[in-house]
Design a protein around this motif. Structure first.
Motif, PDB file in Angstrom:
ATOM      1  N   GLY A  74       0.802  -1.209   0.000  1.00 26.31           N
ATOM      2  CA  GLY A  74       0.000   0.000   0.000  1.00 26.31           C
ATOM      3  C   GLY A  74       0.836   1.262   0.000  1.00 26.31           C
ATOM      4  O   GLY A  74       0.439   2.287  -0.552  1.00 26.31           O
ATOM      5  N   ASP A 240      -7.427  -0.259  -0.237  1.00 24.10           N
ATOM      6  CA  ASP A 240      -6.048   0.034  -0.602  1.00 24.10           C
ATOM      7  C   ASP A 240      -5.932   0.147  -2.115  1.00 24.10           C
ATOM      8  O   ASP A 240      -6.921   0.040  -2.839  1.00 24.10           O
ATOM      9  CB  ASP A 240      -5.095  -1.039  -0.051  1.00 24.10           C
ATOM     10  N   ASN A 241      -4.690   0.285  -2.612  1.00 22.02           N
ATOM     11  CA  ASN A 241      -4.500   0.535  -4.036  1.00 22.02           C
ATOM     12  C   ASN A 241      -4.434  -0.759  -4.844  1.00 22.02           C
ATOM     13  O   ASN A 241      -4.557  -1.861  -4.318  1.00 22.02           O
ATOM     14  CB  ASN A 241      -3.231   1.379  -4.255  1.00 22.02           C
ATOM     15  N   TRP A 344      -3.924   4.756 -11.798  1.00 23.82           N
ATOM     16  CA  TRP A 344      -3.355   5.609 -10.756  1.00 23.82           C
ATOM     17  C   TRP A 344      -3.810   7.052 -10.995  1.00 23.82           C
ATOM     18  O   TRP A 344      -3.936   7.493 -12.123  1.00 23.82           O
ATOM     19  CB  TRP A 344      -1.820   5.562 -10.812  1.00 23.82           C
ATOM     20  N   LYS A 350      -3.782  13.676  -6.594  1.00 27.43           N
ATOM     21  CA  LYS A 350      -3.545  12.988  -5.333  1.00 27.43           C
ATOM     22  C   LYS A 350      -3.982  13.872  -4.169  1.00 27.43           C
ATOM     23  O   LYS A 350      -3.827  15.086  -4.191  1.00 27.43           O
ATOM     24  CB  LYS A 350      -2.067  12.630  -5.180  1.00 27.43           C
ATOM     25  N   GLU A 355       1.255   9.383   1.408  1.00 26.29           N
ATOM     26  CA  GLU A 355       1.267   8.277   0.468  1.00 26.29           C
ATOM     27  C   GLU A 355       1.903   7.042   1.090  1.00 26.29           C
ATOM     28  O   GLU A 355       1.498   5.924   0.829  1.00 26.29           O
ATOM     29  CB  GLU A 355       2.036   8.686  -0.793  1.00 26.29           C
TER      30      GLU A 355
END
Length: 576
Positions: A74, A240-241, A344, A350, A355
């Motif tokens: 993450g 999460d990503n 992304w 962002k 991060e």
């Protein structure tokens, strides 16, 4: 019966898990920053696997190590191929802990608790204190296992009375699902295997023959516990990503296919495990007899043999999983990257949230400090971007660059607040920080403040550029050349300070301090040149004010870069 069973299971399992927790706390302090240092070398598959192995031993649990791995994904600290290798190492490291649950220490567990408590009481000597923490946890672990075994007595008697344990063993698929569900519920495969071994020992104590005293009956349950850890990884990856999603898919596919494959081959696998266990026992006995002239003793039978076989089965199937999947890590990660896609957000899209920062890393301070440094470096890069934009605005008169400076300043302020809160929270947990980690944490707090001040000065330079543009202030070519020279040297020292912080390089940090002295001399010379131009009437007063303020701000930026170099250099003077 139900009350005794429930209380015994709750107390025994609690002591068992608390013992592992204490051992993990001690190991984390004794390991220090070794795990976080190894994470920088995970490009080699074997090194990555070794890192996962040590993560499991340090955290004393495959579940905790898996959650940490998902957090690393993450935060973008590991790539998918590296993560697959670390995952294999985590599963292999769990085999060592399973061996602990197969050992029967008896009364020596009480000796470990007594000795561990004495060492644990020495709080002034932190290494002794944490070593005692490890020994105390070791003793509590086995006390918990003994309580679990005793608590199983009424359940085993009830099952024997109904003839359940004397009949044919349950179907392999049912045992597999049972192990999966137990582990998913407890979020700890070691606890599930510990309960299994306590149950097997109580069945053996009863003295009656049962199919549950043979490995073929319990092997599906053991395989199911491996898959149950995937639930822990899945829960840790929520919101999460895309990297964590790929990691979770890798976890399910690797462990699922491997355990189901061995479930189909449980008969041959049981024979290999039994043969290997007895061969190792004979070899150890022969070595003991040859070296110490001590009789080898009889071969283990019943629950004693089965406990060793459970640990051996766990080891063999994880070793085979490494042999199968480690060479395929690269191609498998490419396959998942192609199949599991996502997008992304652009840098501008962002949020100001950290991060890299993740509170899950608080359990491993070395990694928590590493990600904090990463986030500070990211903040520093934004601050340097602000300096570049301010330079463009001042020297080329681009007003759009001034607006970008304001946006980035808000971003830096938000990141500064996030990092400061993160480090302050970690500092409040100073009982798990080593002395070196505490010093480094304090240094990082100073660094993030310096980075924020660099951004503030960049914003001020942007304001000077706006004043120059709006008031059409004239500057001689000589003055602009002097400012350009100073500006380039300040940008260079800022970049070198961040590189020194990232690499923890004392030699580069010393170069930063030396260049800061050069910048001091340059700005003094520039001030003198400005005074000479004023005396000769060759300088516009309004331009002169902006000139001097710009020099002062650039010199302060260099000072903050030097402060970062001093943090890197602290305690390393003997290395240069």
């Amino acid at each position: 019966m139900m009350q005794d069973l429930f209380f015994g299971l709750a107390g025994g399992l609690g002591l068992f898990l608390f013992g592992f927790s204490l051992m993990g706390k001690g190991f984390q302090y004794l390991a220090g920053d070794k795990i976080s240092c190894l994470l920088t070398r995970t490009s080699n598959p074997l090194m990555a696997m070794g890192t996962g192995f040590l993560m499991t031993l340090t955290l004393q649990g495959a579940g905790a190590a898996t959650v940490l791995l998902i957090s690393l994904f993450g935060s973008g600290l590991v790539r998918l191929k590296q993560g697959i290798c670390i995952l294999l190492g985590i599963n292999l490291g769990a085999t060592v802990l399973v061996y602990l649950t197969s050992v029967q220490l008896g009364k020596y567990a009480f000796l470990a608790i007594g000795l561990g408590f004495l060492l644990f009481s020495c709080r002034k000597k932190r290494y002794t204190h944490y070593f005692g923490c490890t020994v105390l946890g070791f003793g509590l672990l086995f006390i918990g296992l003994n309580i679990l075994t005793t608590a199983m007595q009424p359940l085993v008697e009830h099952l024997f009375a109904r003839g359940i344990l004397t009949q044919q063993a349950i179907s392999p698929l049912y045992g597999y699902l049972l192990g999966f569900l137990f582990t998913a519920l407890l979020q700890n495969n070691l606890a599930t295997i510990g309960v299994l071994q306590a149950f097997v020992r109580q069945v053996a104590i009863s003295g009656q023959e049962s199919p549950f005293l043979h490995l073929t009956a319990v092997l599906p349950f053991i395989l199911g516990t491996g898959l149950g850890i995937c639930v822990t990884a899945t829960l840790a990856s929520v919101k999460d990503n895309i990297l964590t999603k790929r990691a979770v898919w890798a976890h399910w596919l690797i462990i699922g296919t491997t355990t189901l494959g061995f479930l189909l081959l449980k008969g041959p696998l049981s024979q290999v495990v039994n043969g290997t266990t007895l061969w190792l026992w004979r070899s150890a006995g022969a070595a003991k007899e040859f070296i110490f002239s001590v009789p080898a003793g009889p071969l283990p039978t019943g629950a004693r043999l089965l406990s060793k076989e459970i640990a051996m089965a766990h080891t063999i199937y994880n070793l085979l999983m490494v042999v199968i999947w480690l060479p395929l890590a690269g191609s498998f990660s490419s396959f998942l990257t192609e199949r599991i896609t996502g997008s992304w957000r652009n840098q501008e899209e962002k949020t100001t949230d950290g991060e890299y920062l993740n509170e899950r890393f608080f359990a491993t301070p070395g990694i928590a400090l590493r990600v904090a440094a990463k986030e500070i470096l990211r903040t520093g890069e934004i601050a340097i971007d602000m300096l570049y934009f301010a330079k463009i605005a001042f020297f080329k008169g681009q007003s759009s660059a001034i607006k970008d400076i304001g946006k980035k300043e808000d971003h830096v302020d938000a990141l500064h607040a996030k990092v400061t809160l993160y480090l302050s929270t970690l500092l409040s947990k100073q009982n798990i920080l080593t002395a070196n980690q505490s010093r480094y944490l304090t240094g990082l707090i100073h660094v993030v403040n310096d980075v924020e001040r660099i951004a503030d000065h960049a914003e001020h330079i942007g304001e000077f550029a706006q004043a120059k543009l709006e008031e059409k202030l004239p500057f001689s070519q000589l003055a602009m050349d002097e400012l350009a020279l100073l500006y380039e040297k300040v940008l260079d020292i800022c970049k070198k300070a961040l590189v020194a912080l990232e690499a923890d390089d004392p030699l580069l940090a010393k170069q930063v301090l030396e260049r800061e002295m050069v910048i001091d001399n340059i700005q003094k010379e520039m001030r003198q040149n400005h005074i000479n131009r004023l005396n000769q009437g060759r300088c516009w007063p309004g331009s002169g004010i902006v000139y001097l303020e710009l020099i002062a701000n650039l010199e302060r930026v260099a000072d903050h870069a030097a402060n970062i170099g001093e943090v890197v250099l602290e305690g390393k003077e003997e290395l240069i």
